[in-house]
Design a protein around this motif. Structure first.
Motif, PDB file in Angstrom:
ATOM      1  N   UNK A 114     -12.048  -8.218  -7.040  1.00  0.00           N
ATOM      2  CA  UNK A 114     -12.162  -7.824  -5.641  1.00  0.00           C
ATOM      3  C   UNK A 114     -13.388  -6.949  -5.395  1.00  0.00           C
ATOM      4  N   UNK A 115     -13.857  -6.990  -4.163  1.00  0.00           N
ATOM      5  CA  UNK A 115     -15.001  -6.163  -3.776  1.00  0.00           C
ATOM      6  C   UNK A 115     -14.530  -4.803  -3.299  1.00  0.00           C
ATOM      7  N   UNK A 116     -15.491  -3.909  -3.113  1.00  0.00           N
ATOM      8  CA  UNK A 116     -15.155  -2.585  -2.598  1.00  0.00           C
ATOM      9  C   UNK A 116     -14.573  -2.674  -1.189  1.00  0.00           C
ATOM     10  N   UNK A 117     -14.938  -3.695  -0.430  1.00  0.00           N
ATOM     11  CA  UNK A 117     -14.402  -3.871   0.923  1.00  0.00           C
ATOM     12  C   UNK A 117     -12.900  -4.149   0.860  1.00  0.00           C
ATOM     13  N   UNK A 118     -12.487  -4.982  -0.079  1.00  0.00           N
ATOM     14  CA  UNK A 118     -11.054  -5.251  -0.265  1.00  0.00           C
ATOM     15  C   UNK A 118     -10.300  -3.948  -0.506  1.00  0.00           C
ATOM     16  N   UNK A 119     -10.826  -3.106  -1.385  1.00  0.00           N
ATOM     17  CA  UNK A 119     -10.130  -1.855  -1.711  1.00  0.00           C
ATOM     18  C   UNK A 119     -10.130  -0.870  -0.551  1.00  0.00           C
ATOM     19  N   UNK A 120     -11.130  -0.938   0.306  1.00  0.00           N
ATOM     20  CA  UNK A 120     -11.125  -0.086   1.500  1.00  0.00           C
ATOM     21  C   UNK A 120      -9.933  -0.452   2.398  1.00  0.00           C
ATOM     22  N   UNK A 121      -9.655  -1.731   2.514  1.00  0.00           N
ATOM     23  CA  UNK A 121      -8.486  -2.173   3.307  1.00  0.00           C
ATOM     24  C   UNK A 121      -7.187  -1.926   2.551  1.00  0.00           C
ATOM     25  N   UNK A 122      -7.201  -2.177   1.260  1.00  0.00           N
ATOM     26  CA  UNK A 122      -6.036  -1.955   0.405  1.00  0.00           C
ATOM     27  C   UNK A 122      -5.586  -0.496   0.486  1.00  0.00           C
ATOM     28  N   UNK A 123      -6.529   0.401   0.636  1.00  0.00           N
ATOM     29  CA  UNK A 123      -6.283   1.835   0.690  1.00  0.00           C
ATOM     30  C   UNK A 123      -5.494   2.255   1.931  1.00  0.00           C
ATOM     31  N   UNK A 124      -5.424   1.406   2.935  1.00  0.00           N
ATOM     32  CA  UNK A 124      -4.756   1.772   4.187  1.00  0.00           C
ATOM     33  C   UNK A 124      -3.247   1.551   4.161  1.00  0.00           C
ATOM     34  N   UNK A 125      -2.745   0.751   3.252  1.00  0.00           N
ATOM     35  CA  UNK A 125      -1.310   0.426   3.216  1.00  0.00           C
ATOM     36  C   UNK A 125      -0.409   1.653   3.094  1.00  0.00           C
ATOM     37  N   UNK A 126      -0.705   2.598   2.184  1.00  0.00           N
ATOM     38  CA  UNK A 126       0.201   3.749   2.105  1.00  0.00           C
ATOM     39  C   UNK A 126       0.178   4.629   3.360  1.00  0.00           C
ATOM     40  N   UNK A 127      -0.938   4.615   4.096  1.00  0.00           N
ATOM     41  CA  UNK A 127      -0.997   5.378   5.346  1.00  0.00           C
ATOM     42  C   UNK A 127       0.026   4.824   6.334  1.00  0.00           C
ATOM     43  N   UNK A 128       0.075   3.506   6.449  1.00  0.00           N
ATOM     44  CA  UNK A 128       1.026   2.875   7.365  1.00  0.00           C
ATOM     45  C   UNK A 128       2.474   3.152   6.939  1.00  0.00           C
ATOM     46  N   UNK A 129       2.718   3.079   5.637  1.00  0.00           N
ATOM     47  CA  UNK A 129       4.067   3.359   5.136  1.00  0.00           C
ATOM     48  C   UNK A 129       4.454   4.810   5.406  1.00  0.00           C
ATOM     49  N   UNK A 130       3.528   5.728   5.194  1.00  0.00           N
ATOM     50  CA  UNK A 130       3.817   7.139   5.440  1.00  0.00           C
ATOM     51  C   UNK A 130       4.137   7.388   6.907  1.00  0.00           C
ATOM     52  N   UNK A 131       3.374   6.786   7.798  1.00  0.00           N
ATOM     53  CA  UNK A 131       3.653   6.926   9.231  1.00  0.00           C
ATOM     54  C   UNK A 131       5.072   6.454   9.553  1.00  0.00           C
ATOM     55  N   UNK A 132       5.416   5.296   9.041  1.00  0.00           N
ATOM     56  CA  UNK A 132       6.753   4.764   9.287  1.00  0.00           C
ATOM     57  C   UNK A 132       7.846   5.640   8.715  1.00  0.00           C
ATOM     58  N   UNK A 133       7.668   6.110   7.499  1.00  0.00           N
ATOM     59  CA  UNK A 133       8.690   6.924   6.842  1.00  0.00           C
ATOM     60  C   UNK A 133       8.900   8.237   7.587  1.00  0.00           C
ATOM     61  N   UNK A 134       7.816   8.906   7.929  1.00  0.00           N
ATOM     62  CA  UNK A 134       7.946  10.191   8.622  1.00  0.00           C
ATOM     63  C   UNK A 134       8.624  10.005   9.978  1.00  0.00           C
ATOM     64  N   UNK A 135       8.224   8.982  10.711  1.00  0.00           N
ATOM     65  CA  UNK A 135       8.858   8.730  12.012  1.00  0.00           C
ATOM     66  C   UNK A 135      10.337   8.418  11.844  1.00  0.00           C
ATOM     67  N   UNK A 136      10.675   7.606  10.864  1.00  0.00           N
ATOM     68  CA  UNK A 136      12.084   7.268  10.649  1.00  0.00           C
ATOM     69  C   UNK A 136      12.922   8.484  10.286  1.00  0.00           C
ATOM     70  N   UNK A 137      12.390   9.359   9.427  1.00  0.00           N
ATOM     71  CA  UNK A 137      13.156  10.509   8.974  1.00  0.00           C
ATOM     72  C   UNK A 137      13.269  11.593  10.049  1.00  0.00           C
ATOM     73  N   UNK A 138      12.192  11.801  10.791  1.00  0.00           N
ATOM     74  CA  UNK A 138      12.197  12.881  11.786  1.00  0.00           C
ATOM     75  C   UNK A 138      12.836  12.443  13.096  1.00  0.00           C
ATOM     76  N   UNK A 139      12.431  11.280  13.614  1.00  0.00           N
ATOM     77  CA  UNK A 139      12.908  10.818  14.905  1.00  0.00           C
ATOM     78  C   UNK A 139      14.276  10.137  14.795  1.00  0.00           C
ATOM     79  N   UNK A 140      14.503   9.442  13.680  1.00  0.00           N
ATOM     80  CA  UNK A 140      15.752   8.689  13.467  1.00  0.00           C
ATOM     81  C   UNK A 140      16.058   7.791  14.672  1.00  0.00           C
ATOM     82  N   UNK A 141      15.171   6.823  14.922  1.00  0.00           N
ATOM     83  CA  UNK A 141      15.282   6.014  16.145  1.00  0.00           C
ATOM     84  C   UNK A 141      16.511   5.110  16.204  1.00  0.00           C
ATOM     85  N   UNK A 142      17.141   4.852  15.094  1.00  0.00           N
ATOM     86  CA  UNK A 142      18.351   4.008  15.109  1.00  0.00           C
ATOM     87  C   UNK A 142      19.219   4.347  13.922  1.00  0.00           C
TER      88      UNK A 142
END
Length: 142
Positions: A114-142
């Motif tokens: 893979x190129x460095x560009x692939x890893x730049x995008x690959x690096x974003x996945x945990x950010x999205x997961x963290x956003x979801x986890x924090x919102x789920x734990x704090x807001x508890x939408x359902x």
């Protein structure tokens, strides 16, 4: 009191794990851009130490402490929809962690595809997961 200690330690372990989940793919970006043997060896050492010395122990502690929290009141927690969604995201993070470990081995053996560009995008996945986890734990939408 046990709940508060478990929760505090869980959050500390989570922060350490995420530090590695954010930093290791960034090292992959720089590693993919390097072309000399000295840089390759240096990145291999840094990646291995981060993965084995910080990320994996932090992941294990995060999961164990989370399980400890769940064990304090399983009937309540497992009846909550937000927890099921959180556990799904945590499972995805564990898979991401293992993919990082496999990629580390590919770099070490000189088989990165893979190129460095692939890893730049690959690096974003945990950010999205963290956003979801924090919102789920704090807001508890359902």
């Amino acid at each position: 009191m046990l709940y508060l200690w478990l929760k505090a330690l869980h959050i500390i372990a989570l922060v350490c794990w995420f530090a590695g989940l954010f930093y290791l793919p960034r090292l992959f970006v720089y590693h993919a851009m390097s072309h000399d043997n000295i840089s390759h060896e240096r990145f291999c050492v840094m990646e291995r130490k981060l993965y084995r010395g910080i990320m994996t122990p932090s992941m294990v502690l995060t999961l164990a402490l989370g399980a400890g929290l769940l064990s304090l009141n399983p009937s309540y927690y497992f009846s909550q929809g937000w927890l099921h969604a959180k556990l799904l995201l945590v499972s995805a993070l564990v898979v991401y962690h293992l993919i990082c470990g496999a990629q580390l081995k590919r770099f070490a053996s000189g088989e990165n595809r893979h190129s460095h560009v692939f890893y730049r995008w690959f690096n974003e996945a945990p950010v999205l997961a963290l956003l979801g986890i924090v919102i789920l734990v704090v807001v508890r939408p359902f």
